[in-house]
Design a protein around this motif. Sequence first.
Motif, PDB file in Angstrom:
ATOM      1  N   TYR A  90      10.281  -7.817  -1.372  1.00 61.75           N
ATOM      2  CA  TYR A  90      11.251  -7.667  -0.373  1.00 61.75           C
ATOM      3  C   TYR A  90      10.848  -6.887   0.979  1.00 61.75           C
ATOM      4  CZ  TYR A  90      14.567  -8.825  -3.846  1.00 61.75           C
ATOM      5  OH  TYR A  90      15.244  -9.481  -4.853  1.00 61.75           O
ATOM      6  N   LEU A  91      10.983  -7.265   1.861  1.00 58.12           N
ATOM      7  CA  LEU A  91      10.814  -6.660   3.249  1.00 58.12           C
ATOM      8  C   LEU A  91      12.055  -5.762   3.605  1.00 58.12           C
ATOM      9  CD1 LEU A  91       8.314  -7.269   5.122  1.00 58.12           C
ATOM     10  CD2 LEU A  91       9.946  -8.100   6.698  1.00 58.12           C
ATOM     11  N   ILE A  92      11.661  -4.392   3.734  1.00 54.66           N
ATOM     12  CA  ILE A  92      12.694  -3.522   3.892  1.00 54.66           C
ATOM     13  C   ILE A  92      12.563  -2.570   5.108  1.00 54.66           C
ATOM     14  CG2 ILE A  92      13.526  -1.281   2.712  1.00 54.66           C
ATOM     15  CD1 ILE A  92      12.239  -2.093   0.350  1.00 54.66           C
ATOM     16  N   VAL A 140       3.390  -0.209   3.947  1.00 52.01           N
ATOM     17  CA  VAL A 140       3.708   1.030   3.861  1.00 52.01           C
ATOM     18  C   VAL A 140       3.197   1.802   2.519  1.00 52.01           C
ATOM     19  CG1 VAL A 140       5.353   2.990   3.970  1.00 52.01           C
ATOM     20  CG2 VAL A 140       5.342   1.214   5.538  1.00 52.01           C
ATOM     21  N   GLU A 141       2.146   2.410   2.502  1.00 48.90           N
ATOM     22  CA  GLU A 141       1.562   2.807   1.136  1.00 48.90           C
ATOM     23  C   GLU A 141       1.940   4.371   1.171  1.00 48.90           C
ATOM     24  OE1 GLU A 141      -2.701   0.340   1.058  1.00 48.90           O
ATOM     25  OE2 GLU A 141      -2.570   2.271   2.192  1.00 48.90           O
ATOM     26  N   VAL A 142       2.566   4.779  -0.129  1.00 48.62           N
ATOM     27  CA  VAL A 142       3.039   6.015  -0.329  1.00 48.62           C
ATOM     28  C   VAL A 142       2.303   6.574  -1.601  1.00 48.62           C
ATOM     29  CG1 VAL A 142       4.990   7.397  -0.872  1.00 48.62           C
ATOM     30  CG2 VAL A 142       5.155   5.729   0.714  1.00 48.62           C
ATOM     31  N   ASN A 143       1.544   7.668  -1.385  1.00 52.58           N
ATOM     32  CA  ASN A 143       0.887   8.277  -2.529  1.00 52.58           C
ATOM     33  C   ASN A 143       1.281   9.802  -2.614  1.00 52.58           C
ATOM     34  OD1 ASN A 143      -1.281   8.210  -4.668  1.00 52.58           O
ATOM     35  ND2 ASN A 143      -2.272   9.761  -3.388  1.00 52.58           N
ATOM     36  N   ILE A 144       1.750  10.248  -3.843  1.00 51.49           N
ATOM     37  CA  ILE A 144       2.224  11.790  -4.090  1.00 51.49           C
ATOM     38  C   ILE A 144       1.239  12.222  -4.943  1.00 51.49           C
ATOM     39  CG2 ILE A 144       3.999  13.034  -5.281  1.00 51.49           C
ATOM     40  CD1 ILE A 144       6.054  10.874  -4.543  1.00 51.49           C
ATOM     41  N   ALA A 145       0.507  13.382  -4.345  1.00 53.98           N
ATOM     42  CA  ALA A 145      -0.378  13.840  -5.367  1.00 53.98           C
ATOM     43  C   ALA A 145      -0.253  15.428  -5.262  1.00 53.98           C
ATOM     44  CB  ALA A 145      -1.916  13.627  -4.569  1.00 53.98           C
ATOM     45  N   MET A 153       1.154   8.972  -7.669  1.00 54.91           N
ATOM     46  CA  MET A 153       1.460   7.484  -8.021  1.00 54.91           C
ATOM     47  C   MET A 153       1.338   6.687  -6.667  1.00 54.91           C
ATOM     48  SD  MET A 153       4.566   5.862  -9.813  1.00 54.91           S
ATOM     49  CE  MET A 153       4.957   4.102  -9.982  1.00 54.91           C
ATOM     50  N   LEU A 154       0.741   5.837  -6.609  1.00 62.18           N
ATOM     51  CA  LEU A 154       0.698   5.098  -5.238  1.00 62.18           C
ATOM     52  C   LEU A 154       1.524   3.782  -5.314  1.00 62.18           C
ATOM     53  CD1 LEU A 154      -0.815   4.149  -2.723  1.00 62.18           C
ATOM     54  CD2 LEU A 154      -2.370   3.133  -4.052  1.00 62.18           C
ATOM     55  N   VAL A 155       2.478   3.576  -4.318  1.00 65.01           N
ATOM     56  CA  VAL A 155       3.314   2.353  -4.330  1.00 65.01           C
ATOM     57  C   VAL A 155       3.208   2.011  -3.005  1.00 65.01           C
ATOM     58  CG1 VAL A 155       5.875   1.868  -4.087  1.00 65.01           C
ATOM     59  CG2 VAL A 155       5.022   3.448  -6.120  1.00 65.01           C
ATOM     60  N   LYS A 156       3.397   0.475  -2.832  1.00 65.32           N
ATOM     61  CA  LYS A 156       3.693  -0.116  -1.535  1.00 65.32           C
ATOM     62  C   LYS A 156       4.843  -0.634  -1.328  1.00 65.32           C
ATOM     63  CE  LYS A 156      -1.405  -1.332  -1.600  1.00 65.32           C
ATOM     64  NZ  LYS A 156      -2.532  -2.366  -1.548  1.00 65.32           N
ATOM     65  N   THR A 157       5.226  -0.376  -0.265  1.00 63.73           N
ATOM     66  CA  THR A 157       6.491  -1.104   0.394  1.00 63.73           C
ATOM     67  C   THR A 157       6.312  -1.839   1.735  1.00 63.73           C
ATOM     68  OG1 THR A 157       7.263   0.836   1.527  1.00 63.73           O
ATOM     69  CG2 THR A 157       8.090   0.517  -0.647  1.00 63.73           C
ATOM     70  N   PHE A 158       7.196  -2.597   2.281  1.00 65.89           N
ATOM     71  CA  PHE A 158       6.566  -3.469   3.215  1.00 65.89           C
ATOM     72  C   PHE A 158       7.677  -3.695   4.438  1.00 65.89           C
ATOM     73  CE2 PHE A 158       4.633  -5.039  -0.376  1.00 65.89           C
ATOM     74  CZ  PHE A 158       3.240  -5.449  -0.073  1.00 65.89           C
ATOM     75  N   THR A 169      12.051   2.196   4.748  1.00 60.57           N
ATOM     76  CA  THR A 169      10.880   1.546   4.376  1.00 60.57           C
ATOM     77  C   THR A 169       9.970   2.721   3.413  1.00 60.57           C
ATOM     78  OG1 THR A 169      10.469   0.124   6.114  1.00 60.57           O
ATOM     79  CG2 THR A 169       8.786  -0.201   4.481  1.00 60.57           C
ATOM     80  N   ILE A 170       9.973   3.673   4.219  1.00 53.94           N
ATOM     81  CA  ILE A 170       9.055   5.092   3.753  1.00 53.94           C
ATOM     82  C   ILE A 170       9.853   5.601   2.625  1.00 53.94           C
ATOM     83  CG2 ILE A 170       8.180   7.302   4.271  1.00 53.94           C
ATOM     84  CD1 ILE A 170       7.711   6.160   7.120  1.00 53.94           C
TER      85      ILE A 170
END
Length: 512
Positions: A102-104, A20-25, A1-6, A82-83
Amino acid sequence: MLVKTFGSAVYGIQAITITVEVNIAAGTKFFVVGLPDVAIKEAYFRIDSALRNCGYRMPRQQVVVNMAPADIKKEGSAYDLTIAVGVLAASSQIDAAELDKYLIMGELSLDGSLQPIKGALPIAIQARKEKYKGFILPKQNAREAAIVNDLEVYGVENIKQVADFFNKTAALEREIVNTREEFFDSLTNYDNDFSDVRGQENIKRALEIAAAGGHNVILIGPPGAGKTMLARRLPSILPPLTLHESLETTKIHSVAGKLSTADALVTTRPFRSPHHTISDVALVGGGSNPQPGEISLAHNGVLFLDELPEFKRTALEVMRQPLEERRVTISRAKFTVDYPSSFMLIASMNPCPCGYYNHPEKECICPPGTVQKYLSKISGPLLDRIDLHVEVTPVNFTELSSDRLAEKSEPIRERVIKARERQIERFGNKPDLHANAQMSPQMVRDICKINQAGQTLLKKAMEKLGLSARAYDRILKVSRTIADLAGSEEILLEHLAEAIHFRSLDREGWAG
């Protein structure tokens, strides 16, 4: 799943939003890409421990974190939160529906608590500019960020509070700061006052002129004459900061990590007094991860260099350009950052190594030639950039023991404010110009006109003191400031004579 935080990166005193793009595979490793430094690569261990200690889990799959834009180097541990939030959302441990609002930012401890970050104010300003709803950051930085209006700022103590907030199982308390109230409440709160100084009326007059025109000053005199005491009281007679100046100064201190938890704004003019062993980089700014130096931390305030000849020659020489341009540029192979550095320089020094050359009572024990060698540590070009050269003489017992109250800083400050108002009115539509010391050579010729008698006096002074063309401009600027303090539209002969008097310690006059 791909999620974006900032999150956000700070360059100079400006912030750039980082996605910050986090992808779990399928897989087993943890990768961070997008030019991260070592601190960011080590984030895995902090995040893993923090999540475990707060009741969450680190996915045992391949986690790829991309920090975009990928061509900008990312530095520091402030991206931990963020991560971590991205990892929790990508592994479906928290709801990702509102992450894009939100900015984190925040550095994680192993127990899940948060450590303060640098640059919270410029990050908050950028977040508002880019229409983010809110900014989530460590509690210690919340007041600093909350001075930015139209942005919801939430100070958190640990990662569990952030997870509960996005899962809507608990609310966060919004940090609210009344910026104007915070600003005006402590606008003229100074610990030091000119009334503490006995005697030294000539020196007080010189500092009043310097404050009125934004001029640089050098004080030369024996030990114990009051040079440092007078210098420390200079901010108390400067005009109060405007709200714009306060925000700009706060941004610099925020980036440097110099704001305390209790402070939301820098409301009084900075006074920086570095030790003479300071390095070039610490004074001017720079380093592998560029940070503002002392001259930028003194922006809109005072930089005091005590025992000027003891500073390294190279450290003093690198100040020459910032003194003229009121900005310092740090250049690296792949990027350049600018830091504002509009400060008043006040320097002090002894006249010789033993300190008693030209002393009215004590004898100088320095061998022949030592005095000139000591004074030659200060280069001519640097000395030219100092408008007022003032000889400080010891205070006698009668003045020290007198019960007569000296003038307080407040009435002096009122005179300085009135003089500055005249200058601002004269400069008209030039918002970056608010003091005579900032005038360009062309403006000096247009504004600082003197009559024939004044020209004759100035010509004789230049010939006798061996002054440079830059010193000529400095004398005209100072005489214009003296006229402003006197409420005079014209530069009269007495104004010019007083300005020349404050150049009498130029190089040829110092050692006899």
